[in-house]
Design a protein around this motif. Structure first.
Motif, PDB file in Angstrom:
ATOM      1  N   HIS A  54      67.128  41.433   7.980  1.00  0.00           N
ATOM      2  CA  HIS A  54      67.314  40.336   7.136  1.00  0.00           C
ATOM      3  C   HIS A  54      66.490  40.467   5.722  1.00  0.00           C
ATOM      4  CE1 HIS A  54      69.391  38.535  10.453  1.00  0.00           C
ATOM      5  NE2 HIS A  54      68.450  38.928  11.212  1.00  0.00           N
ATOM      6  N   LEU A  55      66.231  41.636   5.350  1.00  0.00           N
ATOM      7  CA  LEU A  55      65.390  42.014   4.045  1.00  0.00           C
ATOM      8  C   LEU A  55      66.328  41.893   2.932  1.00  0.00           C
ATOM      9  CD1 LEU A  55      63.027  44.786   5.015  1.00  0.00           C
ATOM     10  CD2 LEU A  55      62.612  42.391   5.131  1.00  0.00           C
ATOM     11  N   ASP A  56      67.606  41.791   2.927  1.00  0.00           N
ATOM     12  CA  ASP A  56      68.608  41.584   1.906  1.00  0.00           C
ATOM     13  C   ASP A  56      68.824  39.995   1.636  1.00  0.00           C
ATOM     14  OD1 ASP A  56      69.803  41.127   4.275  1.00  0.00           O
ATOM     15  OD2 ASP A  56      71.828  41.917   3.563  1.00  0.00           O
ATOM     16  N   GLU A  57      68.345  39.002   2.632  1.00  0.00           N
ATOM     17  CA  GLU A  57      68.478  37.646   2.532  1.00  0.00           C
ATOM     18  C   GLU A  57      67.496  37.239   1.212  1.00  0.00           C
ATOM     19  OE1 GLU A  57      70.553  35.894   4.131  1.00  0.00           O
ATOM     20  OE2 GLU A  57      71.240  37.225   5.917  1.00  0.00           O
ATOM     21  N   PRO A  58      67.995  36.077   0.871  1.00  0.00           N
ATOM     22  CA  PRO A  58      67.140  35.141  -0.240  1.00  0.00           C
ATOM     23  C   PRO A  58      65.746  35.071   0.481  1.00  0.00           C
ATOM     24  CG  PRO A  58      69.208  34.266  -0.301  1.00  0.00           C
ATOM     25  CD  PRO A  58      69.374  35.140   0.895  1.00  0.00           C
ATOM     26  N   LEU A  59      64.902  34.846  -0.542  1.00  0.00           N
ATOM     27  CA  LEU A  59      63.417  34.911   0.063  1.00  0.00           C
ATOM     28  C   LEU A  59      63.186  33.680   0.866  1.00  0.00           C
ATOM     29  CD1 LEU A  59      60.963  36.883  -0.063  1.00  0.00           C
ATOM     30  CD2 LEU A  59      59.957  35.317  -1.920  1.00  0.00           C
ATOM     31  N   TYR A  60      63.893  32.499   0.332  1.00  0.00           N
ATOM     32  CA  TYR A  60      63.714  31.215   1.105  1.00  0.00           C
ATOM     33  C   TYR A  60      64.277  31.241   2.500  1.00  0.00           C
ATOM     34  CZ  TYR A  60      68.555  29.982  -0.133  1.00  0.00           C
ATOM     35  OH  TYR A  60      69.899  30.016  -0.240  1.00  0.00           O
ATOM     36  N   VAL A  61      65.467  32.010   2.659  1.00  0.00           N
ATOM     37  CA  VAL A  61      66.148  32.263   4.029  1.00  0.00           C
ATOM     38  C   VAL A  61      65.136  33.154   5.017  1.00  0.00           C
ATOM     39  CG1 VAL A  61      68.227  33.235   5.225  1.00  0.00           C
ATOM     40  CG2 VAL A  61      68.377  32.179   2.871  1.00  0.00           C
ATOM     41  N   GLN A  62      64.613  34.139   4.280  1.00  0.00           N
ATOM     42  CA  GLN A  62      63.521  34.865   5.180  1.00  0.00           C
ATOM     43  C   GLN A  62      62.561  34.335   5.430  1.00  0.00           C
ATOM     44  OE1 GLN A  62      62.812  38.912   3.497  1.00  0.00           O
ATOM     45  NE2 GLN A  62      64.419  38.667   2.028  1.00  0.00           N
ATOM     46  N   TYR A  63      61.968  33.390   4.665  1.00  0.00           N
ATOM     47  CA  TYR A  63      60.813  32.270   4.784  1.00  0.00           C
ATOM     48  C   TYR A  63      61.324  31.413   5.996  1.00  0.00           C
ATOM     49  CZ  TYR A  63      57.141  28.787   4.219  1.00  0.00           C
ATOM     50  OH  TYR A  63      56.290  27.896   4.637  1.00  0.00           O
ATOM     51  N   GLY A  64      62.445  30.783   6.140  1.00  0.00           N
ATOM     52  CA  GLY A  64      62.797  29.896   7.068  1.00  0.00           C
ATOM     53  C   GLY A  64      62.996  30.619   8.579  1.00  0.00           C
ATOM     54  N   MET A  65      63.524  31.931   8.488  1.00  0.00           N
ATOM     55  CA  MET A  65      63.479  32.764   9.817  1.00  0.00           C
ATOM     56  C   MET A  65      62.094  33.055  10.029  1.00  0.00           C
ATOM     57  SD  MET A  65      66.591  35.138   8.748  1.00  0.00           S
ATOM     58  CE  MET A  65      66.698  35.926  10.285  1.00  0.00           C
ATOM     59  N   TYR A  66      61.224  33.160   9.334  1.00  0.00           N
ATOM     60  CA  TYR A  66      59.856  33.551   9.608  1.00  0.00           C
ATOM     61  C   TYR A  66      59.189  32.490  10.014  1.00  0.00           C
ATOM     62  CZ  TYR A  66      54.843  34.774   8.564  1.00  0.00           C
ATOM     63  OH  TYR A  66      53.559  35.029   8.523  1.00  0.00           O
ATOM     64  N   LEU A  67      59.383  31.162   9.753  1.00  0.00           N
ATOM     65  CA  LEU A  67      58.816  29.906  10.356  1.00  0.00           C
ATOM     66  C   LEU A  67      59.432  29.655  11.649  1.00  0.00           C
ATOM     67  CD1 LEU A  67      58.678  27.505   7.297  1.00  0.00           C
ATOM     68  CD2 LEU A  67      56.807  28.837   8.407  1.00  0.00           C
TER      69      LEU A  67
END
Length: 310
Positions: A54-67
Motif C-alpha cells: 500500500h505504498l502507492d496509496e496517498p499519504l493520508y490513506v497510508q496514515y489511516g491504515m497505520y492508525l
C-alpha cells in the motif's frame, strides 16, 4: 485520584498519538522507497511490491491504515522479511529485551540506592569520595564504550565471561553491567544528596534523641522521603535503559528487539520501524504513569493534593 488518573490516561493517549503521527511522517519524509536498493528487481516488480504494501496509496490513506494497525495491534508482514510478521518479531525479540531491561533496572536501582546511602552515611570520608568518583565515571562513560571495554578486559583478556549471545545467566552479566552503570550512578548521586538533606531534618534528630538504632532511622524514617527524587527519575531512566538495549544488543549479539530495529532502519522496513516504535512508546508511557502513581504512594501529601484538585 480518580480524576487525576483519568486525565493522565487521556494525556497518555494523546502523547501516543503524537508519537505515532510524528514517526509516520518523518519516516515517509525520507526520499525513495524501501525497494530502491533492490537493483536486480525490475520497475514493474517494484511497483507491484509497493502496491502490495500500500505504498502507492496517498499519504493520508497510508496514515489511516497505520492508525488502524495500531488500534488493532496488527502491524502486518515485514517488508524485508516477508515470511515473518512484525507481531511475530515482537513476540520473539521483546521477551529477551524485556528480561535484559528488567535485570538492568533492578541492578541499577538497588546498587545505586545502596551506594548513595553508604556515601551519605560516610559523608566527606574516603568511602563517600570513592562512591561519587564511581558515580561520575558511570555517568561520563557511554554504555557502548563501557561495553567494548568490558568485552576486551573480562571476555578477551581474562576470559572470565563469555563475549556474546544470550544462552546462559553468564551471558547476561556483561550487557547488564554496561547498561546499569550509568543509571546506577545517577541514582547513587540522587540518593546521596537526598539522604544528606533528610538526615538534617528535625524528625530525624528526634528519632536519634529517642535512642533508635541507626539502621531503623535510615530505613524506616529517612529512606522513604529520600527516595522521592529517585522515583521521579525512574521513568526517564527506564526509557534510557530500554532504548539503550538496542545498541548493547547489537554489540553483544543478543537476539532481542535491537537487532530487528537497527536492521529495519538500515533497510527502511516501514512496518518494523512503526511496530517497534509504537510498542516501545506505549511501554514507556505506561511506565511513566506508574512512576507517578508510585510517587503519590510514597508521599501521601501528593495524593491528598490531587484529591483536592479533582
Amino acid at each position: 485520584m480518580t480524576g487525576y488518573i483519568i486525565k493522565r490516561l487521556i494525556a497518555m493517549v494523546v502523547t501516543l498519538w503524537f508519537i505515532i503521527t510524528l514517526t509516520f511522517f518523518l519516516m515517509h519524509s525520507i526520499p525513495g522507497s524501501p525497494f530502491n536498493e533492490e537493483r536486480n528487481t525490475s520497475e514493474a516488480v517494484q511497483r507491484n511490491l509497493e502496491k502490495f504494501y500500500h505504498l502507492d496509496e496517498p499519504l493520508y490513506v497510508q496514515y489511516g491504515m497505520y492508525l488502524k494497525s495500531v488500534v488493532t495491534f496488527d502491524f502486518g508482514p515485514s517488508i524485508k522479511k516477508s515470511s515473518q510478521t512484525v507481531n511475530e518479531m515482537l513476540g520473539r525479540g521483546f521477551p529477551v529485551s524485556f528480561e535484559l531491561g528488567i535485570v538492568t533496572l533492578i541492578v541499577a536501582v538497588f546498587s545505586g540506592i545502596a551506594l548513595g546511602i553508604i556515601a551519605a552515611l560516610r559523608h566527606n570520608g574516603f568511602i563517600d569520595y570513592l562512591a561519587m568518583t564511581i558515580a561520575v565515571l558511570g555517568i561520563s562513560v557511554p554504555n557502548f564504550v563501557l561495553a567494548t571495554l568490558l568485552i576486551q578486559q573480562l571476555a578477551v583478556n581474562l576470559e572470565i565471561l563469555p563475549v556474546a549471545t544470550w544462552s546462559s545467566p553468564k551471558h547476561m552479566i556483561l550487557p547488564t553491567l554496561a547498561l546499569a552503570t550509568g543509571p546506577m550512578a545517577i541514582i547513587a548521586r540522587l540518593t546521596r544528596s537526598s539522604m544528606l538533606e533528610v538526615l538534617t531534618q528535625d524528625y530525624i534528630k528526634t528519632a536519634k534523641a529517642k535512642g533508635l538504632s541507626p539502621v531503623k532511622i535510615v530505613f524506616k524514617h529517612a529512606l522513604r522521603n529520600a527516595l522521592l527524587p529517585v522515583v521521579t527519575v525512574l521513568g526517564s531512566l527506564a526509557a534510557s535503559i530500554l532504548t539503550g538495549t538496542f545498541v548493547i544488543e547489537k554489540i553483544f549479539a543478543i537476539p532481542g528487539m535491537g537487532k530487528y530495529f537497527v536492521e529495519s532502519i538500515n533497510t527502511r522496513d516501514y512496518p518494523v520501524i512503526m511496530g517497534t516504535t509504537v510498542f516501545y512508546s506505549s511501554i514507556l508511557i505506561i511506565m511513566l504513569f506508574l512512576v507517578d502513581i508510585a510517587y503519590g504512594i510514597l508521599d501521601p501529601r501528593i495524593k491528598l493534593h490531587k484529591k483536592e484538585a479533582s
